[in-house]
Design an enzyme around this catalytic site. Structure first.
Site, PDB file in Angstrom:
ATOM      1  CE1 TYR A 156      -2.678   0.141   5.309  1.00 58.15           C
ATOM      2  CE2 TYR A 156      -0.281   0.163   5.365  1.00 58.15           C
ATOM      3  CZ  TYR A 156      -1.465  -0.427   4.968  1.00 58.15           C
ATOM      4  OH  TYR A 156      -1.439  -1.578   4.230  1.00 58.15           O
TER       5      TYR A 156
ATOM      6  CE1 TYR B 260      -3.630   2.394   0.160  1.00 64.43           C
ATOM      7  CE2 TYR B 260      -2.756   3.142   2.264  1.00 64.43           C
ATOM      8  CZ  TYR B 260      -3.618   3.300   1.196  1.00 64.43           C
ATOM      9  OH  TYR B 260      -4.455   4.374   1.166  1.00 64.43           O
TER      10      TYR B 260
HETATM   11  P1  NAI Z   1      -7.603 -10.381   4.128  1.00 67.79           P
HETATM   12  O1  NAI Z   1      -7.862 -10.164   5.578  1.00 67.79           O
HETATM   13  O2  NAI Z   1      -8.656 -11.031   3.323  1.00 67.79           O
HETATM   14  O3  NAI Z   1      -6.217 -11.151   3.908  1.00 67.79           O
HETATM   15  C1  NAI Z   1      -5.140 -11.147   4.840  1.00 67.79           C
HETATM   16  C2  NAI Z   1      -4.678 -12.594   4.944  1.00 67.79           C
HETATM   17  O4  NAI Z   1      -3.492 -12.733   5.722  1.00 67.79           O
HETATM   18  C3  NAI Z   1      -5.752 -13.489   5.603  1.00 67.79           C
HETATM   19  O5  NAI Z   1      -6.122 -14.538   4.736  1.00 67.79           O
HETATM   20  C4  NAI Z   1      -5.038 -14.024   6.832  1.00 67.79           C
HETATM   21  O6  NAI Z   1      -5.475 -15.314   7.233  1.00 67.79           O
HETATM   22  C5  NAI Z   1      -3.588 -14.013   6.344  1.00 67.79           C
HETATM   23  N1  NAI Z   1      -2.638 -14.164   7.444  1.00 67.79           N
HETATM   24  C6  NAI Z   1      -2.538 -13.419   8.577  1.00 67.79           C
HETATM   25  N2  NAI Z   1      -1.578 -13.919   9.383  1.00 67.79           N
HETATM   26  C7  NAI Z   1      -1.047 -14.998   8.737  1.00 67.79           C
HETATM   27  C8  NAI Z   1      -0.021 -15.941   9.065  1.00 67.79           C
HETATM   28  N3  NAI Z   1       0.679 -15.872  10.221  1.00 67.79           N
HETATM   29  N4  NAI Z   1       0.262 -16.948   8.183  1.00 67.79           N
HETATM   30  C9  NAI Z   1      -0.415 -17.041   6.997  1.00 67.79           C
HETATM   31  N5  NAI Z   1      -1.391 -16.157   6.638  1.00 67.79           N
HETATM   32  C10 NAI Z   1      -1.707 -15.164   7.502  1.00 67.79           C
HETATM   33  O7  NAI Z   1      -7.346  -8.894   3.553  1.00 67.79           O
HETATM   34  P2  NAI Z   1      -6.717  -8.362   2.171  1.00 67.79           P
HETATM   35  O8  NAI Z   1      -7.047  -6.914   2.131  1.00 67.79           O
HETATM   36  O9  NAI Z   1      -7.108  -9.236   1.041  1.00 67.79           O
HETATM   37  O10 NAI Z   1      -5.154  -8.454   2.451  1.00 67.79           O
HETATM   38  C11 NAI Z   1      -4.223  -9.048   1.607  1.00 67.79           C
HETATM   39  C12 NAI Z   1      -2.999  -8.185   1.430  1.00 67.79           C
HETATM   40  O11 NAI Z   1      -3.357  -7.003   0.709  1.00 67.79           O
HETATM   41  C13 NAI Z   1      -2.347  -7.704   2.731  1.00 67.79           C
HETATM   42  O12 NAI Z   1      -0.935  -7.731   2.568  1.00 67.79           O
HETATM   43  C14 NAI Z   1      -2.823  -6.254   2.811  1.00 67.79           C
HETATM   44  O13 NAI Z   1      -1.974  -5.449   3.591  1.00 67.79           O
HETATM   45  C15 NAI Z   1      -2.759  -5.889   1.338  1.00 67.79           C
HETATM   46  N6  NAI Z   1      -3.465  -4.670   0.934  1.00 67.79           N
HETATM   47  C16 NAI Z   1      -4.783  -4.506   1.269  1.00 67.79           C
HETATM   48  C17 NAI Z   1      -5.435  -3.349   0.914  1.00 67.79           C
HETATM   49  C18 NAI Z   1      -6.862  -3.133   1.347  1.00 67.79           C
HETATM   50  O14 NAI Z   1      -7.304  -1.980   1.386  1.00 67.79           O
HETATM   51  N7  NAI Z   1      -7.605  -4.179   1.625  1.00 67.79           N
HETATM   52  C19 NAI Z   1      -4.779  -2.271   0.127  1.00 67.79           C
HETATM   53  C20 NAI Z   1      -3.398  -2.575  -0.217  1.00 67.79           C
HETATM   54  C21 NAI Z   1      -2.771  -3.730   0.195  1.00 67.79           C
END
Ligand code: NAI
EC number: 1.3.1.9
Length: 271
Positions: free
Chosen positions: A160, A150
Site C-alpha cells: 500500500y 483504508y
Molecule cells: P477511482 O480510481 O475510481 O477514484 C479515484 C478518483 O480520484 C478518480 O476519479 C480520479 O480522477 C480522482 N483524482 C485523482 N487525482 C485527482 C485530482 N488531482 N483532482 C481531482 N480528482 C482526482 O478509485 P476508488 O477506489 O473509487 O477511489 C476512491 C477513494 O477510495 C480513494 O481515496 C481510495 O484511496 C479510496 N479507497 C479505495 C479502496 C479500494 O480498494 N478501491 C479501499 C479503501 C479506500
C-alpha cells in the site's frame, strides 16, 4: 428501494471516474434517496468522458476541479451554490493517487517529489475542500462531509506504500477539522475505511488480487462492495447520524476486528 433519506439535500461528489468508482455508486444511491448532486473530477478525468453517462442518469451538472488547486475548489463551491440556489448539505471526497505506486517504486525507495504529490492529492486536498467550504460558509448546519480511507493507516500492508501515510494524514485532518467545523456550524466530518474494492485506484496497488482475496477470507461478512459502501455513506449524509463526527468508521465486513478466521487457519494448516 428508496427511503427518501436525502430528500431535499444537496451534495457535491468528488471522484466518479467509471462505474466501478466508489463515488459513482454513491452518486447513484444519493440520487435514489432524493438528493440533488453536483459531480466533480479532475479535468483529465473529465476528458475520458465516462462521467457524462452518470451525469445524465442522475441529472447532475459536472464541474471540473483539480483538488490540488485552491482556485478550482473555490470556483467549484461558488458554482455549486449558484446551481443549488443556496448552501450544501453533504460532500464526498473520494480521491486518491500515487505516482510511486503507479511507477512501481517500493516504500523504501520513494521519489519524494511524487510522495509530496501523493500527500497533496490524497490527503491535503481534503483540508483544502473543508477550508474553502468553511471560509465561504458554504455548508448548512448539520451538513456531513465524508472522505474515503483504508486500514493501512493503522496497520502495515507493505504494497500500500506511501498511500498508508496519506491515509493517516487524511484521517487526522477529518478529526481536526471536525472539531473546528462542529463548533462553528455543527458540521460533521468523518472518514469511512472501506474493504478493498476492484476500482481503477484499488487495482493499481501491487498484488491487489492476493490482497482482496485475503481480506475476503479474513472478514466474517466478506468484503463490502461499492454498492454497500454507497448505502453506508447515505446513512452518514442523512439526518439519522447527526451526532457522529470526527470518527474513522470501518466498513469492512468485520475485517478490522478479526485476528484470524477458520478458513485462513485451515489454509495455513494444509501448507
Ligand atoms: P477511482 O480510481 O475510481 O477514484 C479515484 C478518483 O480520484 C478518480 O476519479 C480520479 O480522477 C480522482 N483524482 C485523482 N487525482 C485527482 C485530482 N488531482 N483532482 C481531482 N480528482 C482526482 O478509485 P476508488 O477506489 O473509487 O477511489 C476512491 C477513494 O477510495 C480513494 O481515496 C481510495 O484511496 C479510496 N479507497 C479505495 C479502496 C479500494 O480498494 N478501491 C479501499 C479503501 C479506500
Amino acid at each position: 428501494m428508496s427511503h427518501n433519506l436525502l430528500k431535499g439535500k444537496k451534495g457535491i461528489i468528488f471522484g466518479a471516474l467509471n462505474e466501478q468508482s466508489l463515488a459513482w455508486q454513491t452518486a447513484l444511491k444519493c440520487h435514489e434517496e432524493g438528493a440533488e448532486i453536483v459531480l466533480t473530477n479532475a479535468p483529465i478525468a473529465l476528458r475520458m468522458g465516462e462521467i457524462n453517462k452518470l451525469a445524465e442518469t442522475i441529472n447532475a451538472p459536472i464541474i471540473g476541479a483539480d483538488v490540488t488547486k485552491m482556485e478550482d475548489l473555490e470556483a467549484l463551491i461558488d458554482q455549486s451554490m449558484a446551481h443549488f440556489g443556496g448552501k450544501i448539505d453533504f460532500i464526498l471526497h473520494s480521491v486518491g493517487m500515487s505516482m510511486n505506486i503507479r511507477k512501481g517504486n517500493p516504500y523504501t525507495h520513494l521519489n519524494h517529489e511524487w510522495e509530496l504529490k501523493t500527500l497533496d492529492i490524497s490527503a491535503v486536498s481534503f483540508h483544502r475542500v473543508l477550508q474553502v467550504a468553511y471560509e465561504k460558509d458554504a455548508l448548512n448546519e448539520w451538513a456531513s462531509v465524508v472522505a474515503l480511507t483504508y486500514i493501512a493507516a493503522q496497520r502495515v500492508f507493505p504494497d500500500y506504500n506511501e498511500m498508508a501515510d496519506a491515509k493517516s494524514l487524511l484521517e487526522s485532518i477529518a478529526r481536526s477539522f471536525g472539531y473546528h467545523y462542529g463548533i462553528k456550524n455543527k458540521v460533521r466530518v468523518n472518514t469511512i475505511s472501506q474493504s478493498p474494492t476492484r476500482t481503477t485506484a484499488g487495482s493499481g496497488v501491487k498484488g491487489f488480487d492476493g490482497f482482496i482475496n485475503f481480506s475476503e477470507a479474513m472478514s466474517p461478512l466478506g468484503n463490502a462492495s461499492a454498492e454497500a459502501f454507497a448505502g453506508y455513506c447515505v446513512t452518514l449524509f442523512s439526518d439519522l447520524t447527526r451526532y457522529v463526527t470526527m470518527q474513522n468508521l470501518y466498513h469492512d465486513g468485520g475485517y478490522s476486528s478479526t485476528g484470524v478466521t477458520q478458513p485462513v487457519v485451515d489454509k495455513m494448516a494444509s501448507e
